[in-house]
Design a protein around this motif. Structure first.
Motif, mmCIF file in Angstrom:
data_model
loop_
_atom_site.group_PDB
_atom_site.id
_atom_site.type_symbol
_atom_site.label_atom_id
_atom_site.label_comp_id
_atom_site.label_asym_id
_atom_site.label_seq_id
_atom_site.Cartn_x
_atom_site.Cartn_y
_atom_site.Cartn_z
ATOM 1 N N ARG A 204 0.837 -1.206 0.000
ATOM 2 C CA ARG A 204 0.000 0.000 0.000
ATOM 3 C C ARG A 204 0.872 1.256 0.000
ATOM 4 N NH1 ARG A 204 -2.778 -3.204 3.787
ATOM 5 N NH2 ARG A 204 -1.933 -1.988 5.536
ATOM 6 N N MET A 205 1.956 1.222 0.768
ATOM 7 C CA MET A 205 2.833 2.386 0.845
ATOM 8 C C MET A 205 3.505 2.669 -0.499
ATOM 9 S SD MET A 205 4.572 1.745 4.597
ATOM 10 C CE MET A 205 5.443 3.303 4.667
ATOM 11 N N ALA A 206 3.712 1.626 -1.293
ATOM 12 C CA ALA A 206 4.340 1.812 -2.602
ATOM 13 C C ALA A 206 3.480 2.666 -3.527
ATOM 14 C CB ALA A 206 4.622 0.454 -3.239
ATOM 15 N N GLN A 207 2.178 2.740 -3.236
ATOM 16 C CA GLN A 207 1.267 3.550 -4.042
ATOM 17 C C GLN A 207 1.112 4.965 -3.494
ATOM 18 O OE1 GLN A 207 0.321 1.904 -6.770
ATOM 19 N NE2 GLN A 207 1.418 0.137 -5.859
ATOM 20 N N ASP A 208 1.799 5.237 -2.380
ATOM 21 C CA ASP A 208 1.665 6.540 -1.724
ATOM 22 C C ASP A 208 2.859 7.420 -2.114
ATOM 23 O OD1 ASP A 208 1.472 8.721 -0.061
ATOM 24 O OD2 ASP A 208 1.180 7.566 1.791
ATOM 25 N N PRO A 209 2.661 8.486 -2.874
ATOM 26 C CA PRO A 209 3.789 9.324 -3.320
ATOM 27 C C PRO A 209 4.496 10.057 -2.192
ATOM 28 C CG PRO A 209 1.681 10.327 -3.899
ATOM 29 C CD PRO A 209 1.371 8.959 -3.395
#
Length: 456
Positions: A204-209
């Motif tokens: 999920r964090m990988a999708q958070d800029p």
């Protein structure tokens, strides 16, 4: 006489004495000072200033010491002090009665001061006492590598378990360190679930800029590393070699000597279990060098306990014994916080090697020393040593009932943990002892019950 001399265990009403004869006679400023430092198990002037938010700590401590007001110096430099325990208890009760909301804030201030001054254990304990869960989680997250280097294992797991799961989940790095210690304690199912949760969170964090890419890659690398350690503790040899290769491909920007050393050590175990001993010496030397460069001495305890069985496989019994003795010496020197139970692992392995050398009296002594510690920390090798090799020694001594009890317990451990290697060692020893006792039918029954292949 000083107040401390008059405070004895047979005082009828200590609280009344302290309240009427001591505390009430003090100046209000001194009373306030005492109430604000009473949460401390030890104190120094600078720490007192942090809790009182003043600058008169040195003068106040000197005044307390001059009046013999239940304080004791802990060093010749007159830097650290503590209260008489009865006076400390009295002051804490007074604080809770007079200013009930202040205690948690004082613990928070103490935690921050201890952390700023590198006193990790006190920092974490006060953070937990402050009931500020994010402060405590942040302290654990910040100091975990220091905790690891100091050999504070079981206590650190217990500290983390005092925090709510939803708070822990906000700190992926902390969770990844937790998983490592859960694995060391063979709590494999808990570690597996924790790693699944961290993996999902990192996705999920990988999708958070807003997440820093470098930090994310570091966490992803650590997560993969923990999967490798899980494979190692599960005896998943193919998994160890696959994950080690993947870690080499995904190496982070800077070398982490501790992580690289654990990868080399896991490969050593994998090669050892496949009887591919050719490069074990090189892997041993590389991993040891990495651990020394990382200044992580407690990891050398594990190093000796993984290298030792490889040496035994090559018939180098004395060299294996030397490794285990070195690991024991390290346990005594570098572990802390009650984690001397780590000695059970090298003790059991040392006993096994001593049996191979037929040095039975010392082997018995090792087992007796290890028995109160249990088998909470270690790899499958020390379980084999603790149950199977010890059962063999008991049978040699004519203690057949105890030998069979150990084998039953070992089989239970194998079934509960899914440890196939331990299970087969137990089965082999049960058959061996039955044959030696002339119980051929019993040996056949064990073979049949465990589905050993046989010719019709």
């Amino acid at each position: 006489n000083s107040f401390a001399d008059r405070l004895t265990g047979d005082q009828r009403d200590v609280a009344a004495f302290l309240s009427e004869d001591v505390f009430s006679r003090l100046e209000p400023a001194v009373q306030s000072f005492l109430l604000r430092i009473c949460v401390l198990t030890r104190f120094c002037p600078a720490l007192c200033d942090a809790l009182t938010q003043g600058d008169d700590g040195r003068a106040m401590v000197d005044e307390l010491e001059a009046s013999s007001l239940f304080i004791f110096s802990l060093d010749e430099e007159r830097h650290w002090y503590r209260f008489h325990h009865l006076f400390a208890e009295f002051l804490l009760r007074q604080l809770r009665e007079r200013e009930p909301g202040l205690e948690r804030e004082l613990h928070r201030r103490a935690s921050i001061w201890y952390s700023d001054n590198g006193l990790v254990v006190e920092a974490i304990r006060h953070a937990l006492s402050s009931e500020d869960h994010h402060l405590a989680a942040g302290m654990l997250d910040r100091w975990w590598s220091t905790i690891d280097r100091r050999g504070i294992y079981s206590a650190s797991v217990a500290w983390a378990e005092e925090l709510p799961a939803q708070v822990l989940n906000e700190y992926p790095g902390l969770q990844l360190w937790r998983s490592l210690y859960l694995l060391c304690e063979r709590r494999l199912d808990e570690a597996r679930l924790l790693l699944e949760g961290v993996t999902a969170r990192l996705s999920r964090m990988a999708q958070d800029p807003s997440v820093e890419p470098l930090r994310l890659r570091q966490w992803q690398y650590l997560c993969l590393h923990r999967q490798l350690i899980l494979a190692k503790f599960s005896d998943d040899i193919a998994g160890v070699e696959r994950l080690a290769a993947e870690l080499h491909q995904r190496a982070t920007e800077s070398v982490d000597y501790y992580l690289e050393g654990t990868v080399q050590m896991a490969l050593l175990l994998a090669r050892r279990e496949q009887y591919r001993l050719g490069d074990c010496e090189a892997l041993s030397v590389k991993s040891r060098a990495m651990f020394l460069r990382s200044a992580n001495e407690p990891t050398l305890i594990w190093h000796g306990c993984i290298v030792g069985p490889a040496l035994l496989q090559r018939g180098e019994i004395d060299a294996a014994i030397e490794q285990y003795r070195a690991s024991l010496a390290l346990v005594a020197r570098v572990t802390a916080m009650g984690d001397q139970d780590m000695a059970a692992m090298p003790l059991a392995l040392l006993a096994e090697a001593l049996i191979e050398r037929y040095d039975l009296p010392e082997a018995r002594d090792c087992y007796e020393r290890a028995e109160p510690m249990g088998h909470g920390v270690g790899l499958i090798d020390d379980l084999v040593a603790a149950y199977v090799s010890r059962a063999r020694l008991c049978a040699h001594d004519g203690e057949h009932v105890k030998a069979q009890a150990l084998l039953r317990e070992g089989l239970g451990q194998a079934q509960a943990g899914g440890y196939e290697r331990l299970r087969w060692h137990v089965v082999h020893e049960r058959i061996r002892q039955a044959v030696l006792a002339g119980d051929v039918l019993g040996a056949q029954r064990v073979a049949s019950d465990t589905n050993l292949p046989h010719d019709d």
